[in-house]
Design an enzyme around this catalytic site. Sequence first.
Site, PDB file in Angstrom:
ATOM      1  N   ASP A 267       0.826  -1.211   0.000  1.00 34.89           N
ATOM      2  CA  ASP A 267       0.000   0.000   0.000  1.00 34.89           C
ATOM      3  C   ASP A 267       0.860   1.260   0.000  1.00 34.89           C
ATOM      4  O   ASP A 267       2.072   1.224   0.273  1.00 34.89           O
ATOM      5  CB  ASP A 267      -0.914  -0.035   1.240  1.00 34.89           C
ATOM      6  CG  ASP A 267      -2.231   0.688   1.015  1.00 34.89           C
ATOM      7  OD1 ASP A 267      -2.324   1.500   0.078  1.00 34.89           O
ATOM      8  OD2 ASP A 267      -3.167   0.442   1.802  1.00 34.89           O
TER       9      ASP A 267
ATOM     10  N   ASP B 194     -10.662   1.887  -3.300  1.00 30.39           N
ATOM     11  CA  ASP B 194     -11.210   1.687  -1.960  1.00 30.39           C
ATOM     12  C   ASP B 194     -12.729   1.721  -1.991  1.00 30.39           C
ATOM     13  O   ASP B 194     -13.384   1.373  -1.011  1.00 30.39           O
ATOM     14  CB  ASP B 194     -10.705   2.783  -1.008  1.00 30.39           C
ATOM     15  CG  ASP B 194      -9.367   2.417  -0.389  1.00 30.39           C
ATOM     16  OD1 ASP B 194      -8.936   1.254  -0.545  1.00 30.39           O
ATOM     17  OD2 ASP B 194      -8.752   3.292   0.251  1.00 30.39           O
TER      18      ASP B 194
HETATM   19  C1  GLA Z   1      -5.700   1.869   2.235  1.00 30.39           C
HETATM   20  C2  GLA Z   1      -6.140   0.685   1.405  1.00 30.39           C
HETATM   21  C3  GLA Z   1      -7.234  -0.062   2.127  1.00 30.39           C
HETATM   22  C4  GLA Z   1      -6.713  -0.509   3.479  1.00 30.39           C
HETATM   23  C5  GLA Z   1      -6.229   0.682   4.265  1.00 30.39           C
HETATM   24  C6  GLA Z   1      -5.553   0.252   5.554  1.00 30.39           C
HETATM   25  O1  GLA Z   1      -6.691   2.830   2.311  1.00 30.39           O
HETATM   26  O2  GLA Z   1      -6.554   1.085   0.143  1.00 30.39           O
HETATM   27  O3  GLA Z   1      -7.673  -1.159   1.365  1.00 30.39           O
HETATM   28  O4  GLA Z   1      -5.689  -1.443   3.298  1.00 30.39           O
HETATM   29  O5  GLA Z   1      -5.300   1.455   3.535  1.00 30.39           O
HETATM   30  O6  GLA Z   1      -5.105   1.312   6.294  1.00 30.39           O
END
Ligand code: GLA
Length: 730
Positions: A477, A547
């Site tokens: 990420d 997301d």
């Molecule tokens: C990002 C990712 C999510 C999740 C969060 C965790 O926003 O896109 O899917 O993993 O971080 O903090």
Amino acid sequence: MILFDKQLNVFHLSNDQISYLIQIEEGGNVAHLYFGKKIAHYSGGYRYPRLDRSFSPNPPDSSDRLFSLDTLMLEFPGNGFGDFREAAYAIRQSDGSRVSHFVFSDYQIQQGKPALAGLPQTHGADDGIETLILSLKDDVAGLELQLFYTIFEDAAVIVRSSKVINHGNQPVTIEQLASQALDFPNRPFDLIHLPGAWAKERQVTREPINRGIKRLDCKRGSSSHQQNPFAVLLEPNATEFTGECFGFSLLYSGNHETIIEKDPYHQTRVIMGINSHQFAWQLPPTESFQAPEAVIAYSETGLNQLSATYHDFYDEHLIRGKYKKQERPILINNWEATYFDFNEEKLDALVDEAKELGIELFVLDDGWFGQREDDQTSLGDWFENEGKLASGLAGFAQKVHDKGLQFGLWLEPEMVSGDSELNRQHPDWLLQVPNRKPALSRSQYVLDFSRQDVRDHLYQQLTQLFDTVAIDYIKWDMNRSLSDVYSLLLDPAQQGEVAHRYLLGLYEFLEKLTTAYPTILFEGCSGGGGRFDAGFLYYMPQIWTSDNTDAIARLKIQYGTSLVYPPSTMGAHVSAIPNHQTQRTTDLAIRGNAAMSGLLGYELDLTQLTAEEKAQIKEQITFYKKHRRLLQLGRFARLLSPYEGNDAAWLYVSPDKKEAIVFYFRVLAEASAPLVTLKLAGLDPDLTYQSGGESFGGDELMQLGLYIDPHLAGDYATQRFHFVAKAPHE
Ligand code: GLA
């Protein structure tokens, strides 16, 4: 595939589908003649006309006033030498001048494709690939410009990149070096591009190209939610199935720019590369600078064909390693199920339910490391959050394996929390300007990945983790944009290099890590799809698309993403209702069909489901497993656009055309609604297909189509069709 006609001074790159023509013009100026459908009988009659255009200067060695770089179609337009349109490069020389004039010096035609050190790159077996390297020189500046053009036997694409070599005895500063420039003669065009925002990535945007300059731009340090490094020029009346389209896709995960200019004579220029905004690369004598690759593609028959070209090309010639063209596991991710609030008991219950439903991979998301109980702390401390899991991380991973699932883990290695052991020990490791406090975003800072010491430390931490915990999958990420782009280790004069050096450092790190752990499946992520680009796909074969897990929002996001990126790369999960991003409530059926349109996963608390919901999910998983290859790697085509109406549809056809799966989605219910017919695509017109006990001719499905069930009830309705060709004797 690549010929040089010495009489005409023309290079002709061609395969069965496309031609690309370059002409060495008067004075060694490298002109562009053509890119498009294959020309089998090029005779050389076509040449840029000689015409005296007022206020268009002539090169000093030109014999008359009829020849000007201001109007000529050029391969790699330059700066300050009589072309007043947008340039593909800008190089400041030691005397302060930015004027440069590169003329043809030499060329090479190579079998295969030279490797690009340190950058993502397309690849393939040498015998189906040829590369033309044009060498241009500016003797006054002591510089050489190399232009690379690679053609593949099996694809309607040209892969381009450029490189500058300093042969002089003074350093120069590269302020811009595009990957590619392409000029088109006078003709009308529309532009399609993919701007967006967090949870709203890659929204298809179409507009006519008028006089002036249009800039698609990203300065965030990653390829971004806000503007994907991809654009299409297409005939104004082109559709998904008709009309000429030209695609531009950059293999780069950082700041990028695409500049489109329609000039006074209605010629259109497209320049694509690293963003020149605040870019300044010091190039000492004998050194070279290589720009990333751009893949330009051609379709004679609309956007679906253009997408098919990119999908096949990226599946075959970009993605690498164990998971190339391999089916990907169905996963459960605990993020939307628990957020930070988990313990082993809760996770055990999730794992057990997942197993029961047929899910194959359990992914433990954010919150397992350091002191991390919310997003304020511990990024950088990649060791387990002691006591959070009763069996410990390694013990828990083992337990998941023992239950028959694979185990995956979330990481965000490029970041550091202010409140972390790493930051307390190495406060100088962030991107930061001396005497200024760097900006926070999601309570975190960005580590200076241009630094070797930073990378070495992280590499050591991650390999220790990978060597002690049985990990099958990593979600990589990156949850903020780069600000305060300054490296404490570089000279003041080199600070314009930091954004690119960050990327080079990251790419080097990923190359090393993914090579050392070839069996781990890596999924890219950046607050969802904030770094969904062709550069990242070279290191990670799949990316979390957004997301936003709402099925309706996903229609537009996935539709836009599919313009260039294949279904095999798009993570898509079924989540809970009301949806956490939009608060919308939709049926499991449409959530399933939207998620099955990419790499299916689940991201909700499975223990809260009713027996009926579990049965539905089991059915989805069984169906997906049975047809996974078709859904992940089949020929994808868009049928109805969610941007144009109240519904969306797309389909997947197997390579032998004997099987197809179609998804239809309707957004809102309507009284007295018009009937919807869906015309399929890509089938064999001569085969007979069966679905739901009925038979249809292939041509019938494509020309007449089929009616969507007029009794579909309520908002957010969906239909799924599965067609199988009858054997000839049936
Ligand atoms: C990002 C990712 C999510 C999740 C969060 C965790 O926003 O896109 O899917 O993993 O971080 O903090």
